[in-house]
Design a protein around this motif. Structure first.
Motif, PDB file in Angstrom:
ATOM      1  N   GLU A 131       0.347  17.695  10.582  1.00 49.41           N
ATOM      2  CA  GLU A 131       1.527  16.818  10.639  1.00 49.41           C
ATOM      3  C   GLU A 131       1.206  15.437  10.089  1.00 49.41           C
ATOM      4  O   GLU A 131       1.992  14.855   9.330  1.00 49.41           O
ATOM      5  N   ALA A 132       0.061  14.908  10.468  1.00 46.88           N
ATOM      6  CA  ALA A 132      -0.318  13.562  10.025  1.00 46.88           C
ATOM      7  C   ALA A 132      -0.546  13.514   8.524  1.00 46.88           C
ATOM      8  O   ALA A 132      -0.198  12.523   7.864  1.00 46.88           O
ATOM      9  N   ARG A 133      -1.131  14.559   7.979  1.00 40.95           N
ATOM     10  CA  ARG A 133      -1.395  14.569   6.535  1.00 40.95           C
ATOM     11  C   ARG A 133      -0.097  14.557   5.729  1.00 40.95           C
ATOM     12  O   ARG A 133      -0.071  14.051   4.605  1.00 40.95           O
ATOM     13  N   ARG A 134       0.956  15.099   6.291  1.00 41.03           N
ATOM     14  CA  ARG A 134       2.224  15.135   5.553  1.00 41.03           C
ATOM     15  C   ARG A 134       2.808  13.741   5.334  1.00 41.03           C
ATOM     16  O   ARG A 134       3.578  13.526   4.398  1.00 41.03           O
ATOM     17  N   VAL A 135       2.459  12.801   6.212  1.00 46.11           N
ATOM     18  CA  VAL A 135       3.022  11.442   6.089  1.00 46.11           C
ATOM     19  C   VAL A 135       1.947  10.421   5.755  1.00 46.11           C
ATOM     20  O   VAL A 135       2.210   9.210   5.805  1.00 46.11           O
ATOM     21  N   ALA A 136       0.742  10.870   5.424  1.00 40.56           N
ATOM     22  CA  ALA A 136      -0.367   9.952   5.180  1.00 40.56           C
ATOM     23  C   ALA A 136      -0.003   8.921   4.114  1.00 40.56           C
ATOM     24  O   ALA A 136       0.499   9.263   3.042  1.00 40.56           O
ATOM     25  N   GLY A 137      -0.243   7.666   4.421  1.00 41.61           N
ATOM     26  CA  GLY A 137       0.005   6.578   3.475  1.00 41.61           C
ATOM     27  C   GLY A 137       1.373   5.938   3.591  1.00 41.61           C
ATOM     28  O   GLY A 137       1.585   4.846   3.048  1.00 41.61           O
ATOM     29  N   ARG A 138       2.311   6.584   4.291  1.00 38.66           N
ATOM     30  CA  ARG A 138       3.655   5.995   4.386  1.00 38.66           C
ATOM     31  C   ARG A 138       3.618   4.676   5.154  1.00 38.66           C
ATOM     32  O   ARG A 138       4.376   3.751   4.851  1.00 38.66           O
ATOM     33  N   ASN A 139       2.720   4.570   6.138  1.00 36.13           N
ATOM     34  CA  ASN A 139       2.625   3.308   6.886  1.00 36.13           C
ATOM     35  C   ASN A 139       2.185   2.163   5.978  1.00 36.13           C
ATOM     36  O   ASN A 139       2.685   1.041   6.081  1.00 36.13           O
ATOM     37  N   ILE A 140       1.257   2.454   5.051  1.00 39.65           N
ATOM     38  CA  ILE A 140       0.830   1.439   4.092  1.00 39.65           C
ATOM     39  C   ILE A 140       1.991   1.034   3.194  1.00 39.65           C
ATOM     40  O   ILE A 140       2.217  -0.151   2.906  1.00 39.65           O
ATOM     41  N   GLN A 141       2.745   1.999   2.727  1.00 43.82           N
ATOM     42  CA  GLN A 141       3.873   1.712   1.840  1.00 43.82           C
ATOM     43  C   GLN A 141       4.901   0.821   2.528  1.00 43.82           C
ATOM     44  O   GLN A 141       5.415  -0.130   1.931  1.00 43.82           O
ATOM     45  N   LEU A 142       5.201   1.119   3.802  1.00 44.77           N
ATOM     46  CA  LEU A 142       6.163   0.299   4.534  1.00 44.77           C
ATOM     47  C   LEU A 142       5.609  -1.099   4.803  1.00 44.77           C
ATOM     48  O   LEU A 142       6.346  -2.091   4.746  1.00 44.77           O
ATOM     49  N   ALA A 143       4.311  -1.191   5.085  1.00 47.89           N
ATOM     50  CA  ALA A 143       3.707  -2.500   5.315  1.00 47.89           C
ATOM     51  C   ALA A 143       3.792  -3.365   4.071  1.00 47.89           C
ATOM     52  O   ALA A 143       4.098  -4.565   4.142  1.00 47.89           O
ATOM     53  N   VAL A 144       3.528  -2.769   2.912  1.00 45.92           N
ATOM     54  CA  VAL A 144       3.620  -3.512   1.654  1.00 45.92           C
ATOM     55  C   VAL A 144       5.064  -3.923   1.391  1.00 45.92           C
ATOM     56  O   VAL A 144       5.347  -5.072   1.022  1.00 45.92           O
ATOM     57  N   ARG A 145       5.986  -2.987   1.597  1.00 45.90           N
ATOM     58  CA  ARG A 145       7.401  -3.251   1.281  1.00 45.90           C
ATOM     59  C   ARG A 145       7.985  -4.360   2.150  1.00 45.90           C
ATOM     60  O   ARG A 145       8.711  -5.231   1.655  1.00 45.90           O
ATOM     61  N   TYR A 146       7.656  -4.355   3.440  1.00 50.85           N
ATOM     62  CA  TYR A 146       8.279  -5.308   4.360  1.00 50.85           C
ATOM     63  C   TYR A 146       7.358  -6.465   4.741  1.00 50.85           C
ATOM     64  O   TYR A 146       7.658  -7.232   5.647  1.00 50.85           O
ATOM     65  N   LYS A 147       6.224  -6.567   4.041  1.00 58.78           N
ATOM     66  CA  LYS A 147       5.299  -7.674   4.241  1.00 58.78           C
ATOM     67  C   LYS A 147       4.777  -7.748   5.678  1.00 58.78           C
ATOM     68  O   LYS A 147       4.708  -8.819   6.297  1.00 58.78           O
ATOM     69  N   VAL A 148       4.418  -6.594   6.208  1.00 63.98           N
ATOM     70  CA  VAL A 148       3.747  -6.534   7.505  1.00 63.98           C
ATOM     71  C   VAL A 148       2.289  -6.943   7.313  1.00 63.98           C
ATOM     72  O   VAL A 148       1.645  -6.542   6.344  1.00 63.98           O
ATOM     73  N   LYS A 149       1.770  -7.736   8.212  1.00 60.82           N
ATOM     74  CA  LYS A 149       0.359  -8.107   8.143  1.00 60.82           C
ATOM     75  C   LYS A 149      -0.495  -6.887   8.469  1.00 60.82           C
ATOM     76  O   LYS A 149      -0.201  -6.155   9.424  1.00 60.82           O
ATOM     77  N   PHE A 150      -1.508  -6.641   7.651  1.00 59.09           N
ATOM     78  CA  PHE A 150      -2.364  -5.494   7.950  1.00 59.09           C
ATOM     79  C   PHE A 150      -3.812  -5.858   7.724  1.00 59.09           C
ATOM     80  O   PHE A 150      -4.153  -6.705   6.895  1.00 59.09           O
ATOM     81  N   ALA A 151      -4.667  -5.206   8.507  1.00 63.32           N
ATOM     82  CA  ALA A 151      -6.104  -5.439   8.444  1.00 63.32           C
ATOM     83  C   ALA A 151      -6.817  -4.107   8.261  1.00 63.32           C
ATOM     84  O   ALA A 151      -6.347  -3.068   8.717  1.00 63.32           O
ATOM     85  N   PHE A 152      -7.943  -4.171   7.605  1.00 68.10           N
ATOM     86  CA  PHE A 152      -8.728  -2.985   7.278  1.00 68.10           C
ATOM     87  C   PHE A 152      -9.354  -2.394   8.541  1.00 68.10           C
ATOM     88  O   PHE A 152      -9.975  -3.093   9.329  1.00 68.10           O
ATOM     89  N   GLY A 153      -9.179  -1.090   8.730  1.00 65.87           N
ATOM     90  CA  GLY A 153      -9.794  -0.390   9.845  1.00 65.87           C
ATOM     91  C   GLY A 153      -9.879   1.088   9.525  1.00 65.87           C
ATOM     92  O   GLY A 153      -8.922   1.663   9.010  1.00 65.87           O
ATOM     93  N   THR A 154     -11.003   1.714   9.810  1.00 67.75           N
ATOM     94  CA  THR A 154     -11.240   3.068   9.321  1.00 67.75           C
ATOM     95  C   THR A 154     -11.223   4.157  10.385  1.00 67.75           C
ATOM     96  O   THR A 154     -11.103   5.328  10.052  1.00 67.75           O
TER      97      THR A 154
END
Length: 434
Positions: free
Chosen positions: A322-345
């Motif tokens: 399930e997670a793989r199907r949406v992988a990366g969408r959170n990054i796309q939304l963060a970029v689009r709406y200017k959400v602050k994000f920090a690197f974490g693995t």
């Protein structure tokens, strides 16, 4: 020496020959001079050309154009390399790895865990990550490791830690997958950080603060790697979330919320947490709310990187799919709406020492520029830690935490996977002299 546990002292004595030694005596208190071919002093801003960085007392004392000699200094030649700030991973777990078994607590002592954590910390530092946030390691072995590093007994990355995560009974963070007798023997209730109701959850926060936590980590939703099929929806109630956040903020501690499912992400943001860890099913409305409130996203794209589905239970495999199907969408939304994000693995769930592989994922799935990805692990990560005065850039007065790579990460972010030199607190950790 500071307040060190007997365990930390024992580790320091036993590892004195293993702590990462600086070559050529450069680890001493004298002046260190770095001749760099180029310097990314502040990721996202114009880079510097050939430069000399002078380090004294573990901090950056001068930055001069060109390659300048300084009398009596130890010189490190990086004229063919790019110098940039030490990297920061804001989501690691040093006390375990992808190979750790559910039943490990039956045979591992706290000393075993501390030594294992030291090994993982060493891999991380050598990979160029000079600062980390450990957000969920069992017991107090990580506290001992943090203190031993801070006191110079062993060498490792600078650690900010939460200790054990707070969760609902039976939720992600509380142990499941073993029979009741084994669970109660190995993971007693007061050891796991489980809490029920606003009062007990506030108590858990105060206990974490009492025993040295730098922040509070909670599991607001189920977890992908939990050995259960309870789903990834909201776990902690709104009342419990509010109690945790209010109590933590009153003690000067930030709250990092593990949250996958959309309802749990939204509830955590409304409660006022400082960062959303994972945010796998982040939606547009919540992304907008995070941007408005200044809530950070730590996307942990490495969560699924390198995982072998065949080694997981059927329940875990289903959640991973399930997670793989949406992988990366959170990054796309963060970029689009200017959400602050920090690197974490999520290193620990993913392999330690391979943290930099996530940079490529961020660029590929964003789409995000290489420099924005680098900035998330330097300038932005330092801001999340409230340590911008000391970390995140190469500027006079800041800690001398720096790495060097061959090539330009602004053009090829993958060069960060091949760090040739690591300097922490002005001490040379690794240096490829070729």
């Amino acid at each position: 020496m500071g307040k060190l546990s007997a365990l930390a002292l024992a580790i320091g004595a036993s590892l004195s020959g293993l702590a990462l030694a600086a070559p050529g005596g450069a680890e001493g208190p004298g002046t260190l001079v770095i001749h760099a071919g180029a310097v990314i002093a502040v990721p996202g801003e114009t880079s510097l050309g050939p430069s000399t960085v002078v380090v004294r007392g573990g901090r950056i004392a001068e930055i001069r154009p060109g390659h300048v000699d300084v009398d009596g200094a130890h010189v490190i030649d990086l004229k063919d390399r790019t110098l940039l700030p030490g990297l920061i991973d804001t989501h690691v777990h040093f006390s375990f790895s992808p190979e750790t078994k559910l039943w490990s607590a039956a045979i591992d002592t706290p000393e075993d865990v501390a030594l294992f954590a030291f090994s993982n910390a060493k891999k991380t530092l050598e990979a160029g990550f000079t600062t980390v946030r450990d957000v969920g390691s069992d017991g107090y072995s990580i506290h001992a490791l943090r203190d031993a590093i801070n006191d110079g007994i062993v060498t490792g990355p600078r650690i900010f830690l939460s200790g054990t995560s707070l969760s609902i009974v039976g939720g992600h963070g509380d142990m499941s997958g073993l029979n009741r007798k084994a669970t109660e023997a190995l993971y007693p209730y007061d050891y796991t950080g489980a809490c029920t109701g606003a009062v007990e959850c506030a108590l858990r926060v105060r206990e974490a603060a009492k025993y040295g936590a730098d922040l509070i980590k909670i599991t607001s939703t189920g977890g992908i790697m939990s050995q259960q099929a309870r789903g990834l929806g909201q776990h902690l109630s709104d009342e419990e979330l509010t109690s945790i956040v209010t109590t933590a903020h009153g003690l000067g501690l930030k709250v990092a919320a593990h949250a996958h499912g959309g309802a749990g992400v939204a509830a955590s943001v409304r409660a006022g947490v400082d960062s959303i860890e994972h945010g796998t099913w982040l939606d547009e409305d919540t992304a907008k709310l995070m941007a408005a409130r200044g809530t950070w996203l730590v996307p942990t794209l490495g969560l699924l990187d390198g995982r072998k589905d065949g080694d997981a239970s059927p329940e875990v495999r289903a959640k991973m799919a399930e997670a793989r199907r949406v992988a990366g969408r959170n990054i796309q939304l963060a970029v689009r709406y200017k959400v602050k994000f920090a690197f974490g693995t999520d290193a620990g769930v993913s392999p330690h020492g391979q943290n930099a592989r996530q940079f490529r994922l961020m660029v590929e799935q964003g789409p995000m520029t290489p420099m924005a990805a680098l900035r998330s692990a330097t300038v932005d990560a330092a801001a999340l830690l409230d340590r911008s005065a000391d970390l995140g850039t190469i500027e006079v007065g800041k800690y001398a935490d720096m790495i060097a790579v061959e090539g330009d990460p602004a053009r090829d972010i993958s060069v960060l996977e091949r760090v040739s030199t690591v300097i922490k607190d002005g001490r040379i950790v690794t240096h490829d002299r070729r």
